[in-house]
Design a protein around this motif. Structure first.
Motif, PDB file in Angstrom:
ATOM      1  N   ILE A   1      89.521   2.066 -37.590  1.00 19.91           N
ATOM      2  CA  ILE A   1      89.944   2.966 -36.510  1.00 19.91           C
ATOM      3  C   ILE A   1      88.757   3.731 -35.933  1.00 19.91           C
ATOM      4  CG2 ILE A   1      91.270   5.059 -35.980  1.00 19.91           C
ATOM      5  CD1 ILE A   1      93.414   4.055 -37.922  1.00 19.91           C
ATOM      6  N   VAL A   2      87.899   4.245 -36.808  1.00 16.43           N
ATOM      7  CA  VAL A   2      86.700   4.971 -36.351  1.00 16.43           C
ATOM      8  C   VAL A   2      85.820   4.066 -35.502  1.00 16.43           C
ATOM      9  CG1 VAL A   2      84.541   6.038 -37.108  1.00 16.43           C
ATOM     10  CG2 VAL A   2      86.678   6.636 -38.249  1.00 16.43           C
ATOM     11  N   PHE A   3      85.636   2.820 -35.948  1.00 19.62           N
ATOM     12  CA  PHE A   3      84.819   1.849 -35.191  1.00 19.62           C
ATOM     13  C   PHE A   3      85.407   1.618 -33.798  1.00 19.62           C
ATOM     14  CE2 PHE A   3      84.237  -2.569 -33.824  1.00 19.62           C
ATOM     15  CZ  PHE A   3      82.848  -2.612 -33.705  1.00 19.62           C
ATOM     16  N   ILE A   4      86.723   1.422 -33.730  1.00 19.99           N
ATOM     17  CA  ILE A   4      87.385   1.163 -32.444  1.00 19.99           C
ATOM     18  C   ILE A   4      87.268   2.372 -31.517  1.00 19.99           C
ATOM     19  CG2 ILE A   4      89.647   0.788 -31.332  1.00 19.99           C
ATOM     20  CD1 ILE A   4      90.381  -0.956 -33.776  1.00 19.99           C
ATOM     21  N   LEU A   5      87.476   3.562 -32.057  1.00 21.77           N
ATOM     22  CA  LEU A   5      87.393   4.778 -31.233  1.00 21.77           C
ATOM     23  C   LEU A   5      85.988   4.968 -30.659  1.00 21.77           C
ATOM     24  CD1 LEU A   5      89.502   7.395 -33.276  1.00 21.77           C
ATOM     25  CD2 LEU A   5      90.234   5.929 -31.392  1.00 21.77           C
ATOM     26  N   ILE A   6      84.974   4.718 -31.500  1.00 20.55           N
ATOM     27  CA  ILE A   6      83.581   4.866 -31.041  1.00 20.55           C
ATOM     28  C   ILE A   6      83.209   3.757 -30.057  1.00 20.55           C
ATOM     29  CG2 ILE A   6      81.159   4.803 -31.766  1.00 20.55           C
ATOM     30  CD1 ILE A   6      82.065   6.123 -34.398  1.00 20.55           C
ATOM     31  N   LYS A   7      83.577   2.521 -30.408  1.00 22.98           N
ATOM     32  CA  LYS A   7      83.222   1.353 -29.592  1.00 22.98           C
ATOM     33  C   LYS A   7      83.794   1.451 -28.187  1.00 22.98           C
ATOM     34  CE  LYS A   7      81.700  -2.937 -29.012  1.00 22.98           C
ATOM     35  NZ  LYS A   7      80.252  -3.264 -29.007  1.00 22.98           N
ATOM     36  N   PHE A   8      85.040   1.880 -28.068  1.00 24.62           N
ATOM     37  CA  PHE A   8      85.697   1.932 -26.760  1.00 24.62           C
ATOM     38  C   PHE A   8      85.757   3.344 -26.174  1.00 24.62           C
ATOM     39  CE2 PHE A   8      87.302  -1.874 -28.886  1.00 24.62           C
ATOM     40  CZ  PHE A   8      87.080  -2.839 -27.900  1.00 24.62           C
ATOM     41  N   ASN A   9      84.979   4.249 -26.788  1.00 28.90           N
ATOM     42  CA  ASN A   9      84.842   5.615 -26.279  1.00 28.90           C
ATOM     43  C   ASN A   9      86.201   6.309 -26.087  1.00 28.90           C
ATOM     44  OD1 ASN A   9      83.267   7.795 -25.483  1.00 28.90           O
ATOM     45  ND2 ASN A   9      83.352   7.241 -23.315  1.00 28.90           N
ATOM     46  N   ILE A  10      87.033   6.192 -27.108  1.00 35.79           N
ATOM     47  CA  ILE A  10      88.361   6.822 -27.086  1.00 35.79           C
ATOM     48  C   ILE A  10      88.266   8.135 -27.859  1.00 35.79           C
ATOM     49  CG2 ILE A  10      90.791   6.576 -27.759  1.00 35.79           C
ATOM     50  CD1 ILE A  10      90.297   3.504 -27.696  1.00 35.79           C
ATOM     51  N   SER A  11      88.756   9.207 -27.260  1.00 34.05           N
ATOM     52  CA  SER A  11      88.645  10.516 -27.912  1.00 34.05           C
ATOM     53  C   SER A  11      89.630  10.634 -29.071  1.00 34.05           C
ATOM     54  CB  SER A  11      88.893  11.639 -26.907  1.00 34.05           C
ATOM     55  OG  SER A  11      90.269  11.718 -26.584  1.00 34.05           O
ATOM     56  N   LEU A  12      89.248  11.451 -30.047  1.00 36.70           N
ATOM     57  CA  LEU A  12      90.111  11.688 -31.210  1.00 36.70           C
ATOM     58  C   LEU A  12      91.410  12.366 -30.786  1.00 36.70           C
ATOM     59  CD1 LEU A  12      90.380  11.520 -34.305  1.00 36.70           C
ATOM     60  CD2 LEU A  12      89.293  13.762 -34.432  1.00 36.70           C
ATOM     61  N   ASP A  13      91.338  13.217 -29.772  1.00 33.38           N
ATOM     62  CA  ASP A  13      92.534  13.913 -29.279  1.00 33.38           C
ATOM     63  C   ASP A  13      93.566  12.925 -28.742  1.00 33.38           C
ATOM     64  OD1 ASP A  13      91.578  16.406 -29.942  1.00 33.38           O
ATOM     65  OD2 ASP A  13      90.650  16.739 -27.989  1.00 33.38           O
ATOM     66  N   ASP A  14      93.082  11.897 -28.022  1.00 31.02           N
ATOM     67  CA  ASP A  14      93.995  10.875 -27.494  1.00 31.02           C
ATOM     68  C   ASP A  14      94.647  10.090 -28.632  1.00 31.02           C
ATOM     69  OD1 ASP A  14      93.542  11.548 -24.861  1.00 31.02           O
ATOM     70  OD2 ASP A  14      91.931  10.096 -24.577  1.00 31.02           O
ATOM     71  N   PHE A  15      93.838   9.732 -29.634  1.00 36.31           N
ATOM     72  CA  PHE A  15      94.379   8.995 -30.782  1.00 36.31           C
ATOM     73  C   PHE A  15      95.398   9.839 -31.544  1.00 36.31           C
ATOM     74  CE2 PHE A  15      94.097   8.351 -35.412  1.00 36.31           C
ATOM     75  CZ  PHE A  15      94.653   7.076 -35.494  1.00 36.31           C
ATOM     76  N   ASN A  16      95.104  11.129 -31.654  1.00 33.58           N
ATOM     77  CA  ASN A  16      95.946  12.029 -32.452  1.00 33.58           C
ATOM     78  C   ASN A  16      97.301  12.340 -31.817  1.00 33.58           C
ATOM     79  OD1 ASN A  16      94.907  12.527 -34.958  1.00 33.58           O
ATOM     80  ND2 ASN A  16      93.557  14.152 -34.277  1.00 33.58           N
ATOM     81  N   ILE A  17      97.485  11.967 -30.557  1.00 33.14           N
ATOM     82  CA  ILE A  17      98.801  12.156 -29.940  1.00 33.14           C
ATOM     83  C   ILE A  17      99.851  11.375 -30.734  1.00 33.14           C
ATOM     84  CG2 ILE A  17     100.215  11.741 -27.879  1.00 33.14           C
ATOM     85  CD1 ILE A  17      97.632  12.102 -26.220  1.00 33.14           C
ATOM     86  N   GLY A  18      99.473  10.156 -31.120  1.00 28.66           N
ATOM     87  CA  GLY A  18     100.353   9.355 -31.975  1.00 28.66           C
ATOM     88  C   GLY A  18     100.110   9.617 -33.446  1.00 28.66           C
ATOM     89  N   GLY A  19      98.853   9.925 -33.772  1.00 21.23           N
ATOM     90  CA  GLY A  19      98.492  10.168 -35.181  1.00 21.23           C
ATOM     91  C   GLY A  19      99.229  11.359 -35.769  1.00 21.23           C
ATOM     92  N   LYS A  20      99.486  12.377 -34.947  1.00 21.47           N
ATOM     93  CA  LYS A  20     100.193  13.572 -35.432  1.00 21.47           C
ATOM     94  C   LYS A  20     101.644  13.252 -35.797  1.00 21.47           C
ATOM     95  CE  LYS A  20      97.367  17.035 -33.074  1.00 21.47           C
ATOM     96  NZ  LYS A  20      97.283  17.995 -31.956  1.00 21.47           N
ATOM     97  N   LEU A  21     102.222  12.270 -35.101  1.00 22.76           N
ATOM     98  CA  LEU A  21     103.596  11.864 -35.425  1.00 22.76           C
ATOM     99  C   LEU A  21     103.656  11.216 -36.802  1.00 22.76           C
ATOM    100  CD1 LEU A  21     104.835  10.399 -32.012  1.00 22.76           C
ATOM    101  CD2 LEU A  21     105.591  12.498 -33.120  1.00 22.76           C
ATOM    102  N   ILE A  22     102.606  10.431 -37.123  1.00 24.53           N
ATOM    103  CA  ILE A  22     102.532   9.807 -38.447  1.00 24.53           C
ATOM    104  C   ILE A  22     102.383  10.894 -39.508  1.00 24.53           C
ATOM    105  CG2 ILE A  22     101.174   8.275 -39.940  1.00 24.53           C
ATOM    106  CD1 ILE A  22     100.446   6.678 -37.434  1.00 24.53           C
ATOM    107  N   SER A  23     101.535  11.889 -39.241  1.00 27.08           N
ATOM    108  CA  SER A  23     101.335  12.996 -40.177  1.00 27.08           C
ATOM    109  C   SER A  23     102.629  13.769 -40.403  1.00 27.08           C
ATOM    110  CB  SER A  23     100.254  13.952 -39.646  1.00 27.08           C
ATOM    111  OG  SER A  23      99.023  13.291 -39.537  1.00 27.08           O
TER     112      SER A  23
END
Length: 230
Positions: A44-66
């Motif tokens: 996940i870290v590799f994909i976020l860095i590679k495609f310049n995706i912000s952690l905040d954008d990922f966490n929109i769905g990630g917070k639901l998992i949490s």
């Protein structure tokens, strides 16, 4: 593209796909260092860095998992129910073991941080490292730690525990299933418990029991011990 990335579905699907890939790698290799959670995080870290995706954008769905992380731990009650006779038989040693383990986890962090002159706020963030994430976050807030650092410490502790626990049991010839489960659950929470379940149903059940009790004991002991030591 931005609309898709900023959708809750993106974080959820990315997490599920990456975890399935990591799980496949682990099942193929059976090598402890290829822990599914560790590999999943790295992908996940590799994909976020590679495609310049912000952690905040990922966490929109990630917070639901949490959010569902806490309720999901209820599933651990199923194997525990099957081992109720063992819990009743060894109740006193189980409670003593978890209490001593939780006490040692807190004290060792505090004194090691003092030894290496680690900042007080960082020290407080590391104190709840051995308990499950939902409880650890709340304990961190209460004692003045940084929840984000606490979560990282919890994940690293769990992964390291899942890798090292079987080795320690083998080296020190620990064969009692109850002792193995209680030790793993007390020191490495839910991530370690997944390894305990691989080792056997009794180990998994005892580890699941230890998660809840260790979290409760740590929540009570941590503020008291920190105040006494300071």
């Amino acid at each position: 593209m931005n609309t898709i990335i900023q959708s809750p579905l993106f974080g959820i699907l990315l997490s599920i796909i990456c975890f399935e890939i990591a799980l496949t790698i682990y099942r193929k290799t059976k090598f402890p260092i290829f822990n599914p959670l560790l590999i999943c995080v790295l992908i996940i870290v590799f994909i976020l860095i590679k495609f310049n995706i912000s952690l905040d954008d990922f966490n929109i769905g990630g917070k639901l998992i949490s959010f569902f992380l806490g309720p999901a731990t209820v599933v651990l009650a199923v194997p525990l129910y099957r081992q109720l006779s063992l819990v009743k038989k060894y109740l006193t040693p189980i409670l003593l073991g978890i209490t001593v383990g939780s006490f040692t986890a807190i004290i060792s962090v505090i004194y090691l941080c003092k030894l290496f002159k680690i900042d007080k706020e960082l020290t407080l963030s590391l104190v709840p490292k051995a308990i499950t994430t939902p409880i650890g976050i709340e304990v961190s807030k209460i004692i003045g730690g940084i929840p984000a650092i606490t979560v990282s410490a919890i994940v690293i502790t769990g992964i390291m525990g899942a890798i090292i626990a079987p080795i320690i049991c083998k080296v020190f010839k620990i064969t009692d299933k109850v002792a193995i489960g209680i030790a793993i659950g007390t020191s490495t929470h839910a991530i370690g418990t997944t390894k305990a379940m691989e080792m056997g149903e009794t180990e998994g059940a005892m580890s699941g029991l230890a998660i809840g009790i260790a979290g409760l004991i740590t929540a009570i002991l941590a503020p008291i011990l920190i105040n006494l030591i300071n």
